[in-house]
Design an enzyme around this catalytic site. Sequence first.
Site, PDB file in Angstrom:
ATOM      1  N   LYS A 285       5.333   5.995   7.507  1.00 34.77           N
ATOM      2  CA  LYS A 285       5.017   4.909   8.395  1.00 34.77           C
ATOM      3  C   LYS A 285       5.858   4.641   9.263  1.00 34.77           C
ATOM      4  CE  LYS A 285       1.058   3.780   5.428  1.00 34.77           C
ATOM      5  NZ  LYS A 285       1.300   2.630   4.417  1.00 34.77           N
TER       6      LYS A 285
ATOM      7  N   TYR B 121       0.863   1.221  13.909  1.00 36.10           N
ATOM      8  CA  TYR B 121       2.240   2.129  13.219  1.00 36.10           C
ATOM      9  C   TYR B 121       0.963   3.932  12.819  1.00 36.10           C
ATOM     10  CZ  TYR B 121      -0.914   1.111   8.891  1.00 36.10           C
ATOM     11  OH  TYR B 121      -2.220   0.590   8.335  1.00 36.10           O
TER      12      TYR B 121
ATOM     13  N   ASP C 187      -6.071  -6.082  -2.223  1.00 41.18           N
ATOM     14  CA  ASP C 187      -4.476  -6.503  -2.251  1.00 41.18           C
ATOM     15  C   ASP C 187      -4.580  -7.449  -3.328  1.00 41.18           C
ATOM     16  OD1 ASP C 187      -4.297  -5.060  -0.470  1.00 41.18           O
ATOM     17  OD2 ASP C 187      -3.983  -5.883   0.862  1.00 41.18           O
TER      18      ASP C 187
ATOM     19  N   HIS D 201       0.730  -1.524   0.443  1.00 43.12           N
ATOM     20  CA  HIS D 201      -0.221  -0.445  -0.010  1.00 43.12           C
ATOM     21  C   HIS D 201       0.865   1.248   0.162  1.00 43.12           C
ATOM     22  CE1 HIS D 201      -2.640  -2.871   2.775  1.00 43.12           C
ATOM     23  NE2 HIS D 201      -2.920  -2.856   0.974  1.00 43.12           N
TER      24      HIS D 201
END
Length: 184
Positions: free
Chosen positions: A72, A132, A169, A62
């Site tokens: 991130k 995260y 995904d 992603h």
Amino acid sequence: MKATRLAIPDVIRLEPRVLGDDRGVFFESFNQRLFRELTGLDRQFVQDNHSVSARGVLRGLHYQLPPNPQGKLVRVARGEIFDVAVDIRRGSPTFGRWVGETLSAENHAQLWVPEGFAHGFLALTEGAEVLYKTTDFYAPASERCIIWDDPEIGIVWPSSATPRLSPKDALGRRLAEADVFELA
């Protein structure tokens, strides 16, 4: 805390100092001042995310395009994952290359995945909990996905089993067809 730049130097592994005794452990999982001193980065985090995955679940790869790119800072609160960052900055000397690190509740390591990188992870244990921080808010219109097994990237995942993917995904694009970051 210790910071180690990986084979792609913009991706950084962070290892906190862990204090432990017969009662358990304590560590500082994030300190803005220390993050800036160790990495040279002055990023502000605006969102915390918490993901729980069954063994064999692969999330990613992603990323968000401008105007909402996300850096991130990834860590694991329970279990173990194989965490991957792919450089998708066209014009970068490491464009299309990847780095991967095992992050776990046991090793307390974290991975800084900067803006301009696709990110994904494979859950190596049942109930892997991933936390995260992001540098920008989730923006569905900016979100993109690169397919996990793109042969051009050639990620070597630590399992030969076909991972469990979300429908979104599973429809990820190959890097050659994907919208990517353009370096000036």
